[in-house]
Design a protein around this motif. Structure first.
Motif, PDB file in Angstrom:
ATOM      1  N   ALA A  66      -8.595 -54.104  67.668  1.00  0.00           N
ATOM      2  CA  ALA A  66      -9.394 -53.561  66.567  1.00  0.00           C
ATOM      3  C   ALA A  66      -8.548 -52.613  65.724  1.00  0.00           C
ATOM      4  N   LEU A  67      -7.755 -51.790  66.367  1.00  0.00           N
ATOM      5  CA  LEU A  67      -6.883 -50.864  65.642  1.00  0.00           C
ATOM      6  C   LEU A  67      -5.814 -51.621  64.857  1.00  0.00           C
ATOM      7  N   ALA A  68      -5.303 -52.702  65.426  1.00  0.00           N
ATOM      8  CA  ALA A  68      -4.280 -53.499  64.747  1.00  0.00           C
ATOM      9  C   ALA A  68      -4.852 -54.293  63.578  1.00  0.00           C
ATOM     10  N   SER A  69      -6.171 -54.403  63.506  1.00  0.00           N
ATOM     11  CA  SER A  69      -6.816 -55.151  62.430  1.00  0.00           C
ATOM     12  C   SER A  69      -6.813 -54.398  61.110  1.00  0.00           C
ATOM     13  N   TYR A  70      -6.420 -53.148  61.135  1.00  0.00           N
ATOM     14  CA  TYR A  70      -6.433 -52.321  59.933  1.00  0.00           C
ATOM     15  C   TYR A  70      -5.042 -52.216  59.334  1.00  0.00           C
ATOM     16  N   THR A  71      -5.009 -52.247  58.021  1.00  0.00           N
ATOM     17  CA  THR A  71      -3.802 -51.973  57.259  1.00  0.00           C
ATOM     18  C   THR A  71      -4.097 -50.709  56.475  1.00  0.00           C
ATOM     19  N   GLY A  72      -3.496 -49.617  56.882  1.00  0.00           N
ATOM     20  CA  GLY A  72      -3.856 -48.324  56.291  1.00  0.00           C
ATOM     21  C   GLY A  72      -5.243 -47.953  56.771  1.00  0.00           C
TER      22      GLY A  72
ATOM     23  N   LYS B 139     -17.828 -60.207  70.710  1.00  0.00           N
ATOM     24  CA  LYS B 139     -18.850 -59.163  70.649  1.00  0.00           C
ATOM     25  C   LYS B 139     -18.232 -57.785  70.888  1.00  0.00           C
ATOM     26  N   MET B 140     -17.342 -57.697  71.868  1.00  0.00           N
ATOM     27  CA  MET B 140     -16.678 -56.415  72.151  1.00  0.00           C
ATOM     28  C   MET B 140     -15.790 -55.995  70.978  1.00  0.00           C
ATOM     29  N   TYR B 141     -15.147 -56.956  70.345  1.00  0.00           N
ATOM     30  CA  TYR B 141     -14.274 -56.693  69.207  1.00  0.00           C
ATOM     31  C   TYR B 141     -15.083 -56.150  68.020  1.00  0.00           C
ATOM     32  N   ILE B 142     -16.219 -56.777  67.743  1.00  0.00           N
ATOM     33  CA  ILE B 142     -17.073 -56.312  66.641  1.00  0.00           C
ATOM     34  C   ILE B 142     -17.578 -54.904  66.922  1.00  0.00           C
ATOM     35  N   ARG B 143     -17.973 -54.645  68.155  1.00  0.00           N
ATOM     36  CA  ARG B 143     -18.431 -53.314  68.540  1.00  0.00           C
ATOM     37  C   ARG B 143     -17.312 -52.281  68.363  1.00  0.00           C
ATOM     38  N   ALA B 144     -16.084 -52.659  68.724  1.00  0.00           N
ATOM     39  CA  ALA B 144     -14.939 -51.753  68.574  1.00  0.00           C
ATOM     40  C   ALA B 144     -14.661 -51.469  67.097  1.00  0.00           C
TER      41      ALA B 144
ATOM     42  N   LYS C 211     -16.903 -51.538  64.646  1.00  0.00           N
ATOM     43  CA  LYS C 211     -17.979 -50.671  64.169  1.00  0.00           C
ATOM     44  C   LYS C 211     -17.761 -49.225  64.625  1.00  0.00           C
ATOM     45  N   ASN C 212     -17.344 -49.047  65.864  1.00  0.00           N
ATOM     46  CA  ASN C 212     -17.081 -47.693  66.366  1.00  0.00           C
ATOM     47  C   ASN C 212     -15.952 -47.024  65.594  1.00  0.00           C
ATOM     48  N   TRP C 213     -14.898 -47.789  65.291  1.00  0.00           N
ATOM     49  CA  TRP C 213     -13.780 -47.223  64.542  1.00  0.00           C
ATOM     50  C   TRP C 213     -14.240 -46.807  63.147  1.00  0.00           C
ATOM     51  N   GLU C 214     -15.023 -47.665  62.506  1.00  0.00           N
ATOM     52  CA  GLU C 214     -15.550 -47.353  61.167  1.00  0.00           C
ATOM     53  C   GLU C 214     -16.421 -46.099  61.212  1.00  0.00           C
TER      54      GLU C 214
ATOM     55  N   ILE D  91     -26.271 -36.291  55.266  1.00  0.00           N
ATOM     56  CA  ILE D  91     -24.896 -36.641  55.593  1.00  0.00           C
ATOM     57  C   ILE D  91     -24.882 -37.153  57.030  1.00  0.00           C
ATOM     58  N   VAL D  92     -24.351 -38.354  57.220  1.00  0.00           N
ATOM     59  CA  VAL D  92     -24.244 -38.933  58.555  1.00  0.00           C
ATOM     60  C   VAL D  92     -22.762 -39.049  58.884  1.00  0.00           C
ATOM     61  N   ALA D  93     -22.352 -38.283  59.900  1.00  0.00           N
ATOM     62  CA  ALA D  93     -20.968 -38.295  60.362  1.00  0.00           C
ATOM     63  C   ALA D  93     -20.989 -38.589  61.856  1.00  0.00           C
ATOM     64  N   GLU D  94     -20.437 -39.744  62.229  1.00  0.00           N
ATOM     65  CA  GLU D  94     -20.469 -40.238  63.606  1.00  0.00           C
ATOM     66  C   GLU D  94     -21.907 -40.266  64.106  1.00  0.00           C
ATOM     67  N   ASP D  95     -22.242 -39.484  65.127  1.00  0.00           N
ATOM     68  CA  ASP D  95     -23.599 -39.490  65.668  1.00  0.00           C
ATOM     69  C   ASP D  95     -24.455 -38.354  65.129  1.00  0.00           C
TER      70      ASP D  95
END
Length: 120
Positions: free
Chosen positions: A10-16, A37-42, A44-47, A93-97
């Motif tokens: 999931a982290l490698a999926s980002y460019t910048g 499913k785990m990848y999509i969840r990861a 979303k969590n990163w976002e 304002i919604v920041a994380e949880d």
């Protein structure tokens, strides 16, 4: 795949700070359903960890926000705007949880509840 490996993908999926579509398509075509499913969840969590959402009653209130103050409070986070017409002269304002709600409607409701509690 393990959760740690999925998180690394999931982290490698980002460019910048943006999601790279080609990387995501290549990775998802090679994954099993469970891993996907785990990848999509990861993702979303990163976002969620790296962005905040500012909800305002109408787009015209966007110009009244102090972007520099928001950037000082939430450094290195991407800011996303959305509108919610049920808000009455306020901001959410919604920041994380955490959700920070500064709304005239809620303030008035709190005052009414306080008055009711005084007379009971």
């Amino acid at each position: 795949m393990t959760k740690k490996q999925i998180d690394q993908l999931a982290l490698a999926s980002y460019t910048g700070n943006s999601l790279n579509r080609r990387k995501v398509e290549k990775l998802t075509s090679l994954m099993l359903r469970k891993d996907l499913k785990m990848y999509i969840r990861a993702l979303k969590n990163w976002e969620r960890k790296h962005s905040i959402e500012i909800i305002i009653p109408d787009d015209k209130y966007k110009k009244d926000l102090s972007l520099t103050t928001i950037r000082q409070i939430f450094p290195k986070k991407e800011i996303k705007y959305s509108t919610d017409p049920t808000l009455v002269t306020g901001i959410r304002i919604v920041a994380e949880d955490m959700a920070y709600d500064f709304n005239l409607k809620d303030t008035l409701e709190d005052i009414v509840e306080h008055i009711r509690a005084q007379y009971d």
